[in-house]
Design a protein around this motif. Structure first.
Motif, short mmCIF file in Angstrom:
data_model
loop_
_atom_site.label_atom_id
_atom_site.label_comp_id
_atom_site.label_asym_id
_atom_site.label_seq_id
_atom_site.Cartn_x
_atom_site.Cartn_y
_atom_site.Cartn_z
N LYS A 76 0.87 -1.18 0.00
CA LYS A 76 0.00 0.00 0.00
C LYS A 76 0.90 1.22 0.00
CE LYS A 76 -3.72 2.27 2.53
NZ LYS A 76 -4.59 2.20 3.72
N SER A 77 0.83 2.01 -1.06
CA SER A 77 1.69 3.18 -1.19
C SER A 77 1.22 4.29 -0.27
CB SER A 77 1.69 3.68 -2.64
OG SER A 77 0.45 4.30 -2.93
N HIS A 78 2.05 5.33 -0.15
CA HIS A 78 1.68 6.49 0.66
C HIS A 78 0.42 7.17 0.13
CE1 HIS A 78 4.07 8.23 -2.56
NE2 HIS A 78 3.42 9.35 -2.34
N ALA A 79 0.11 6.97 -1.14
CA ALA A 79 -1.09 7.56 -1.75
C ALA A 79 -2.32 6.65 -1.59
CB ALA A 79 -0.84 7.83 -3.23
N GLY A 80 -2.15 5.50 -0.93
CA GLY A 80 -3.26 4.59 -0.71
C GLY A 80 -3.53 3.62 -1.84
N GLU A 81 -2.63 3.54 -2.81
CA GLU A 81 -2.80 2.62 -3.92
C GLU A 81 -2.16 1.28 -3.57
OE1 GLU A 81 -2.45 5.95 -7.45
OE2 GLU A 81 -0.63 5.03 -6.65
N PHE A 82 -2.73 0.20 -4.08
CA PHE A 82 -2.22 -1.14 -3.84
C PHE A 82 -1.58 -1.69 -5.10
CE2 PHE A 82 -5.66 -0.59 -0.80
CZ PHE A 82 -5.05 -1.02 0.38
N TYR A 83 -0.46 -2.37 -4.94
CA TYR A 83 0.17 -3.02 -6.08
C TYR A 83 0.98 -4.23 -5.60
CZ TYR A 83 4.11 -0.08 -4.65
OH TYR A 83 5.09 0.55 -3.93
N PRO A 84 1.11 -5.26 -6.46
CA PRO A 84 1.83 -6.47 -6.07
C PRO A 84 3.33 -6.32 -6.27
CG PRO A 84 0.89 -6.77 -8.23
CD PRO A 84 0.47 -5.40 -7.77
N CYS A 85 4.06 -7.15 -5.53
CA CYS A 85 5.51 -7.17 -5.66
C CYS A 85 5.99 -8.60 -5.40
CB CYS A 85 6.13 -6.21 -4.63
SG CYS A 85 7.90 -5.99 -4.79
N LYS A 86 6.83 -9.12 -6.27
CA LYS A 86 7.37 -10.47 -6.09
C LYS A 86 8.25 -10.50 -4.84
CE LYS A 86 5.45 -12.55 -9.49
NZ LYS A 86 4.35 -13.45 -9.14
N PRO A 87 8.29 -11.64 -4.13
CA PRO A 87 9.02 -11.71 -2.87
C PRO A 87 10.49 -11.34 -2.96
CG PRO A 87 7.75 -13.72 -3.24
CD PRO A 87 7.61 -12.87 -4.45
N ASP A 88 11.18 -11.77 -4.02
CA ASP A 88 12.61 -11.46 -4.13
C ASP A 88 12.85 -9.96 -4.29
OD1 ASP A 88 11.43 -11.65 -6.69
OD2 ASP A 88 13.31 -12.26 -7.64
N VAL A 89 12.02 -9.30 -5.06
CA VAL A 89 12.15 -7.85 -5.24
C VAL A 89 11.78 -7.14 -3.95
CG1 VAL A 89 11.26 -5.86 -6.52
CG2 VAL A 89 11.67 -8.02 -7.71
N PHE A 90 10.72 -7.60 -3.29
CA PHE A 90 10.31 -6.98 -2.03
C PHE A 90 11.43 -7.08 -0.99
CE2 PHE A 90 8.35 -6.89 2.14
CZ PHE A 90 7.51 -5.80 2.04
N ASN A 91 11.96 -8.27 -0.82
CA ASN A 91 13.01 -8.47 0.20
C ASN A 91 14.30 -7.73 -0.12
OD1 ASN A 91 11.46 -10.12 1.93
ND2 ASN A 91 11.82 -11.88 0.59
N GLU A 92 14.53 -7.46 -1.38
CA GLU A 92 15.70 -6.69 -1.79
C GLU A 92 15.56 -5.21 -1.48
OE1 GLU A 92 17.40 -5.80 -6.15
OE2 GLU A 92 17.31 -7.94 -5.66
N ASN A 93 14.31 -4.74 -1.46
CA ASN A 93 14.07 -3.30 -1.33
C ASN A 93 13.46 -2.85 -0.01
OD1 ASN A 93 14.79 -2.11 -4.03
ND2 ASN A 93 13.49 -3.82 -4.65
N TYR A 94 12.93 -3.78 0.77
CA TYR A 94 12.24 -3.41 2.01
C TYR A 94 12.73 -4.25 3.18
CZ TYR A 94 8.91 -1.04 -1.05
OH TYR A 94 8.34 -0.23 -1.98
N SER A 95 12.74 -3.64 4.35
CA SER A 95 13.04 -4.33 5.60
C SER A 95 11.92 -4.02 6.57
CB SER A 95 14.35 -3.83 6.20
OG SER A 95 15.42 -4.09 5.34
N GLU A 96 11.51 -5.03 7.33
CA GLU A 96 10.45 -4.81 8.31
C GLU A 96 10.98 -3.95 9.45
OE1 GLU A 96 8.02 -7.39 11.53
OE2 GLU A 96 8.11 -8.24 9.52
N ILE A 97 10.23 -2.90 9.78
CA ILE A 97 10.65 -2.04 10.89
C ILE A 97 9.63 -2.04 12.03
CG2 ILE A 97 12.06 -0.52 9.48
CD1 ILE A 97 9.72 1.51 9.63
N TYR A 98 8.40 -2.49 11.73
CA TYR A 98 7.36 -2.47 12.75
C TYR A 98 6.26 -3.43 12.31
CZ TYR A 98 3.54 -0.71 15.67
OH TYR A 98 2.50 -0.60 16.54
N GLN A 99 5.70 -4.15 13.27
CA GLN A 99 4.59 -5.05 12.96
C GLN A 99 3.40 -4.65 13.80
OE1 GLN A 99 5.34 -9.25 13.00
NE2 GLN A 99 3.20 -9.74 13.32
N ASP A 100 2.29 -4.35 13.15
CA ASP A 100 1.05 -4.01 13.81
C ASP A 100 0.10 -5.16 13.55
OD1 ASP A 100 -1.22 -2.93 14.86
OD2 ASP A 100 -1.24 -1.16 13.58
N ASP A 101 -0.33 -5.86 14.56
CA ASP A 101 -1.16 -7.04 14.39
C ASP A 101 -2.64 -6.74 14.21
OD1 ASP A 101 0.98 -8.79 14.49
OD2 ASP A 101 0.93 -8.88 16.68
#
Length: 102
Positions: A76-101
């Motif tokens: 979910k982008s800062h503009a509220g739009e949703f888009y898919p991302c393959k796991p390898d690309v996601f893990n290359e570009n993002y790190s978890e910083i907080y988990q809200d359950d």
């Protein structure tokens, strides 16, 4: 030659899992943007979900749909739009910083 660095942005994301709990999490996350979801009967089939239609610029091309496969991340982008991302690309570009359950 100019060099560019990617901008850092915070996003919310969900890894799609085709299960009763996973579908409920997906519905809670994307709301009305979830168009449909399913899984073929083949034993090795992966679940899929279709997210809302994206409007194309200047109507030069027909609308496109986002199809998400099991294991893909939905961002979910800062503009509220949703888009898919393959796991390898996601893990290359993002790190978890907080988990809200929630």
């Amino acid at each position: 030659m100019k060099q560019y660095a990617s901008k850092v942005s915070l996003v919310y994301a969900l890894c799609f899992e085709y299960s009763d709990e996973g579908i409920q999490k997906l519905k809670d996350f994307v709301g009305d943007e979830l168009v449909s979801y399913g899984k073929d009967n083949h034993p090795n089939a992966m679940g899929w979900a279709e997210l809302g239609i994206i409007e194309q610029n200047h109507n030069l091309a027909p609308p496109a749909k986002h199809i998400v496969s099991e294991g893909d991340y939905i961002i979910k982008s800062h503009a509220g739009e949703f888009y898919p991302c393959k796991p390898d690309v996601f893990n290359e570009n993002y790190s978890e910083i907080y988990q809200d359950d929630k």
